[in-house]
Scaffold this motif. Structure first.
Motif, PDB file in Angstrom:
ATOM      1  N   ASN A   1       0.778  -1.234   0.000  1.00 54.98           N
ATOM      2  CA  ASN A   1       0.000   0.000   0.000  1.00 54.98           C
ATOM      3  C   ASN A   1       0.817   1.296   0.000  1.00 54.98           C
ATOM      4  N   SER A   2       2.136   1.207  -0.103  1.00 54.84           N
ATOM      5  CA  SER A   2       2.952   2.417  -0.294  1.00 54.84           C
ATOM      6  C   SER A   2       4.371   2.027  -0.691  1.00 54.84           C
ATOM      7  N   GLY A   3       5.115   3.012  -1.148  1.00 59.22           N
ATOM      8  CA  GLY A   3       6.525   2.781  -1.456  1.00 59.22           C
ATOM      9  C   GLY A   3       7.311   2.513  -0.184  1.00 59.22           C
ATOM     10  N   THR A   4       6.931   3.167   0.882  1.00 56.12           N
ATOM     11  CA  THR A   4       7.588   2.962   2.179  1.00 56.12           C
ATOM     12  C   THR A   4       7.419   1.515   2.620  1.00 56.12           C
ATOM     13  N   ALA A   5       6.193   1.013   2.491  1.00 56.19           N
ATOM     14  CA  ALA A   5       5.915  -0.391   2.839  1.00 56.19           C
ATOM     15  C   ALA A   5       6.743  -1.316   1.946  1.00 56.19           C
ATOM     16  N   ALA A   6       6.896  -0.946   0.671  1.00 51.79           N
ATOM     17  CA  ALA A   6       7.680  -1.772  -0.254  1.00 51.79           C
ATOM     18  C   ALA A   6       9.123  -1.881   0.229  1.00 51.79           C
ATOM     19  N   ILE A   7       9.706  -0.756   0.628  1.00 52.58           N
ATOM     20  CA  ILE A   7      11.101  -0.770   1.092  1.00 52.58           C
ATOM     21  C   ILE A   7      11.213  -1.562   2.400  1.00 52.58           C
ATOM     22  N   HIS A   8      10.229  -1.381   3.287  1.00 54.90           N
ATOM     23  CA  HIS A   8      10.235  -2.133   4.551  1.00 54.90           C
ATOM     24  C   HIS A   8      10.179  -3.638   4.275  1.00 54.90           C
TER      25      HIS A   8
ATOM     26  N   PHE B   1      20.700  12.475   0.477  1.00 49.99           N
ATOM     27  CA  PHE B   1      20.003  13.394  -0.429  1.00 49.99           C
ATOM     28  C   PHE B   1      18.860  12.638  -1.105  1.00 49.99           C
ATOM     29  N   THR B   2      17.798  12.381  -0.316  1.00 52.02           N
ATOM     30  CA  THR B   2      16.649  11.610  -0.803  1.00 52.02           C
ATOM     31  C   THR B   2      15.451  11.907   0.081  1.00 52.02           C
ATOM     32  N   PHE B   3      14.332  11.317  -0.274  1.00 54.69           N
ATOM     33  CA  PHE B   3      13.145  11.408   0.567  1.00 54.69           C
ATOM     34  C   PHE B   3      13.353  10.520   1.796  1.00 54.69           C
ATOM     35  N   VAL B   4      12.778  10.948   2.897  1.00 54.29           N
ATOM     36  CA  VAL B   4      13.009  10.271   4.174  1.00 54.29           C
ATOM     37  C   VAL B   4      12.601   8.800   4.154  1.00 54.29           C
TER      38      VAL B   4
ATOM     39  N   GLU C   1      -2.190   6.261  -3.485  1.00 53.83           N
ATOM     40  CA  GLU C   1      -1.156   5.621  -2.674  1.00 53.83           C
ATOM     41  C   GLU C   1      -0.964   4.219  -3.233  1.00 53.83           C
ATOM     42  N   GLY C   2       0.177   3.630  -2.963  1.00 48.03           N
ATOM     43  CA  GLY C   2       0.410   2.255  -3.404  1.00 48.03           C
ATOM     44  C   GLY C   2       1.885   1.995  -3.596  1.00 48.03           C
ATOM     45  N   GLY C   3       2.252   0.724  -3.675  1.00 50.45           N
ATOM     46  CA  GLY C   3       3.653   0.369  -3.879  1.00 50.45           C
ATOM     47  C   GLY C   3       3.793  -1.027  -4.434  1.00 50.45           C
TER      48      GLY C   3
ATOM     49  N   ALA D   1      13.217   2.431  -6.436  1.00 48.56           N
ATOM     50  CA  ALA D   1      12.751   2.811  -7.774  1.00 48.56           C
ATOM     51  C   ALA D   1      11.471   3.636  -7.684  1.00 48.56           C
ATOM     52  N   CYS D   2      11.264   4.263  -6.532  1.00 51.47           N
ATOM     53  CA  CYS D   2      10.011   5.003  -6.309  1.00 51.47           C
ATOM     54  C   CYS D   2       9.836   6.173  -7.286  1.00 51.47           C
ATOM     55  N   GLN D   3      10.936   6.606  -7.907  1.00 47.85           N
ATOM     56  CA  GLN D   3      10.843   7.705  -8.871  1.00 47.85           C
ATOM     57  C   GLN D   3      11.216   7.253 -10.285  1.00 47.85           C
ATOM     58  N   SER D   4      11.359   5.947 -10.513  1.00 50.36           N
ATOM     59  CA  SER D   4      11.991   5.537 -11.775  1.00 50.36           C
ATOM     60  C   SER D   4      11.239   4.444 -12.536  1.00 50.36           C
TER      61      SER D   4
ATOM     62  N   TYR E   1      13.600  19.584  -4.173  1.00 48.67           N
ATOM     63  CA  TYR E   1      13.737  18.200  -3.680  1.00 48.67           C
ATOM     64  C   TYR E   1      15.216  17.877  -3.596  1.00 48.67           C
ATOM     65  N   TYR E   2      15.816  18.001  -2.407  1.00 44.39           N
ATOM     66  CA  TYR E   2      15.196  18.179  -1.110  1.00 44.39           C
ATOM     67  C   TYR E   2      15.900  19.334  -0.423  1.00 44.39           C
ATOM     68  N   PRO E   3      15.187  20.167   0.308  1.00 42.35           N
ATOM     69  CA  PRO E   3      15.782  21.388   0.848  1.00 42.35           C
ATOM     70  C   PRO E   3      16.828  21.141   1.936  1.00 42.35           C
TER      71      PRO E   3
ATOM     72  N   PHE F   1       8.842   0.204  -5.615  1.00 40.97           N
ATOM     73  CA  PHE F   1       8.173   1.288  -6.337  1.00 40.97           C
ATOM     74  C   PHE F   1       7.113   1.943  -5.473  1.00 40.97           C
ATOM     75  N   SER F   2       6.797   3.201  -5.812  1.00 37.80           N
ATOM     76  CA  SER F   2       5.691   3.933  -5.176  1.00 37.80           C
ATOM     77  C   SER F   2       4.697   4.358  -6.244  1.00 37.80           C
ATOM     78  N   PHE F   3       3.426   4.327  -5.881  1.00 36.98           N
ATOM     79  CA  PHE F   3       2.380   4.817  -6.787  1.00 36.98           C
ATOM     80  C   PHE F   3       1.650   5.996  -6.165  1.00 36.98           C
ATOM     81  N   TYR F   4       2.352   6.735  -5.343  1.00 39.42           N
ATOM     82  CA  TYR F   4       1.809   7.951  -4.719  1.00 39.42           C
ATOM     83  C   TYR F   4       1.308   8.907  -5.811  1.00 39.42           C
ATOM     84  N   ALA F   5       0.444   9.819  -5.428  1.00 42.23           N
ATOM     85  CA  ALA F   5      -0.285  10.669  -6.379  1.00 42.23           C
ATOM     86  C   ALA F   5       0.593  11.401  -7.391  1.00 42.23           C
ATOM     87  N   THR F   6       1.789  11.820  -6.972  1.00 45.82           N
ATOM     88  CA  THR F   6       2.624  12.612  -7.894  1.00 45.82           C
ATOM     89  C   THR F   6       3.639  11.762  -8.668  1.00 45.82           C
ATOM     90  N   LYS F   7       3.678  10.452  -8.407  1.00 46.36           N
ATOM     91  CA  LYS F   7       4.690   9.620  -9.066  1.00 46.36           C
ATOM     92  C   LYS F   7       4.300   9.360 -10.532  1.00 46.36           C
ATOM     93  N   ASN F   8       5.244   8.847 -11.309  1.00 44.43           N
ATOM     94  CA  ASN F   8       5.005   8.667 -12.752  1.00 44.43           C
ATOM     95  C   ASN F   8       3.846   7.713 -13.023  1.00 44.43           C
TER      96      ASN F   8
HETATM   97  C1  LIG Z   1       7.925   8.557  -2.905  1.00 44.08           C
HETATM   98  C2  LIG Z   1       9.198   7.977  -2.451  1.00 44.08           C
HETATM   99  C3  LIG Z   1       9.255   6.989  -1.468  1.00 44.08           C
HETATM  100  C4  LIG Z   1       8.079   6.544  -0.645  1.00 44.08           C
HETATM  101  O1  LIG Z   1       6.930   6.217  -1.315  1.00 44.08           O
HETATM  102  P1  LIG Z   1       5.499   6.407  -0.606  1.00 44.08           P
HETATM  103  O2  LIG Z   1       4.601   5.700  -1.570  1.00 44.08           O
HETATM  104  O3  LIG Z   1       5.227   7.851  -0.490  1.00 44.08           O
HETATM  105  O4  LIG Z   1       5.548   5.707   0.705  1.00 44.08           O
HETATM  106  C5  LIG Z   1      10.497   6.434  -1.163  1.00 44.08           C
HETATM  107  N1  LIG Z   1      11.610   6.855  -1.782  1.00 44.08           N
HETATM  108  C6  LIG Z   1      11.593   7.803  -2.714  1.00 44.08           C
HETATM  109  C7  LIG Z   1      12.878   8.203  -3.359  1.00 44.08           C
HETATM  110  C8  LIG Z   1      10.392   8.418  -3.077  1.00 44.08           C
HETATM  111  O5  LIG Z   1      10.397   9.391  -3.989  1.00 44.08           O
END
Ligand SMILES: *Cc1c(COP(=O)(O)O)cnc(C)c1O
Length: 365
Positions: free
Chosen positions: A61-68, A87-90, A195-197, A161-164, A314-316, A183-190
């Motif tokens: 259900n998210s990219g975060t869950a995918a990485i976990h 230098f990445t998203f948390v 939400e999703g992963g 690969a959340c952005q790729s 991205y990212y300040p 992967f992430s399928f968050y609203a702004t992703k490609n």
């Molecule tokens: C979006 C993103 C994530 C997390 O994905 P979520 O679906 O928001 O949990 C992880 N790493 C990177 C680099 C991202 O851009």
């Protein structure tokens, strides 16, 4: 504020690409009465694995869950060290802590914004188990160098690969570049589901472990038998039904991004004070973000704003400078400098030729 376009419309930094087809599919799932994980999720997994060229894909259900899930599957446990970039998203780094592991940051390469392979070996100890390589902004990291190091020290490579989505490295698809992909399928992703992963891998045992981990530690074959700690990371059929349509749109939308990026680079390559994104030979960059390096970022951002063009940073602040991650100024100088210079400008598939012209003009000013 005066707008070059004259019609007062804003050029957004991202725009969701949802059409009538997604709405029809969602309605079908709603009408079916089967909303949770079911046959749509299975179909989405099969098609996604096919796209990436991996044997398995596991929806969550998210990219975060995918990485976990990925870190669990490859066996990251308490006190294990995992290398990644600040230098990445948390959400790249937090799952390491969720598994009780230790984050070991390595600085990025100035040009590609991705992990600098030359700086990895000095950070490896006998507790190091894995590297999470981020394909930042849509460009794959240097996997050739990463594989050499991983083989030498017996490390696993996790691909963030959340952005790729649909990026490539040496002709191979993102999701299949390391040992396991996320992967992430968050609203702004490609590829967008709200939400999703997804986790992708060729390892059958890891795929089973990811399935258990997303489902309270239960095997999907034997209900109410708990093999290990697990979570509820399942994707719903509603989400998957959107994902299935998005998957069909992805090749065309990705091409559009690449073409838009080409137009922007052509228009901006000789402009003093800004550096267009660098593309590593042998990679297909899918431009989740089109990110400039700016000598005077405030000025460029101000000019864009005056012309009703959104931009983003991205990212300040690199992760190590947040008190939670306990680093200090000077630890990762490239990341720190980039955080002050980067500016992402619109590159999304809905931009018109006129929009692109306006963006180039506004940056030039
Ligand atoms: C979006 C993103 C994530 C997390 O994905 P979520 O679906 O928001 O949990 C992880 N790493 C990177 C680099 C991202 O851009």
């Amino acid at each position: 504020m005066a707008s070059l376009s004259g019609d007062g419309s804003v050029i957004n930094l991202s725009k969701i690409q949802i059409g009538i087809e997604e709405k029809i599919m969602v309605k079908r799932v709603l009408d079916s009465g089967m909303l949770a994980q079911g046959r749509r999720v299975k179909e989405f997994e099969e098609k996604f694995a096919k796209l990436c060229g991996t044997k398995y894909a596991i929806a969550v259900n998210s990219g975060t869950a995918a990485i976990h899930c990925a870190l669990y599957a490859i066996g990251i446990k308490k006190d294990d060290e995992v290398i990644t970039i600040p230098f990445t998203f948390v959400a790249t780094a937090n799952p390491i802590l969720m598994q009780g592991g230790k984050i070991v940051f390595v600085d990025v390469d100035e040009k590609t914004f991705n992990i600098d392979p030359k700086q990895i070996e000095s950070k490896i100890t006998n507790r190091t188990k894995a590297i999470i390589a981020v394909n930042l902004y849509g460009q794959p990291a240097n996997y050739k160098a990463l594989r050499t190091i991983a083989n030498k020290y017996n490390l696993k490579i996790v691909e963030d690969a959340c952005q790729s989505h649909m990026a490539e490295y040496d002709g191979k698809m993102s999701g299949n570049l390391g040992n396991i992909g996320c992967f992430s399928f968050y609203a702004t992703k490609n590829l967008c589901c709200g939400e999703g992963g997804m986790i992708t891998t060729n390892n059958a045992e890891w795929a089973e472990q990811c399935k258990r981990f997303r489902h309270h530690g239960q095997s999907e074959k034997t209900k109410y038998e708990y093999h290990d700690l697990g979570y509820n990371y399942r994707m719903t059929d509603l989400t998957a039904s959107i994902g299935l349509i998005q998957l069909e749109r992805l090749p065309l939308l990705t091409n559009r991004r690449i073409i838009n990026a080409g137009t922007l680079t052509e228009g901006l390559k000789d402009v003093k004070g800004v550096t267009p994104p660098y593309q590593m030979i042998g990679t297909k960059h899918v431009f989740h973000q089109y990110t400039l390096k700016c000598k005077d970022r405030d000025k460029v951002q101000e000019s864009l704003k005056e012309h009703d063009i959104q931009s983003g940073i991205y990212y300040p602040k690199p992760l190590h400078l947040h008190p939670f991650f306990k680093g200090k100024d000077g630890d990762f100088p490239v990341s720190e400098r980039l955080a002050k210079e980067v500016l992402s400008i619109p590159v999304h598939p809905s931009l018109t030729d006129k929009d692109l012209k306006l963006i180039i003009e506004a940056v030039k000013k």
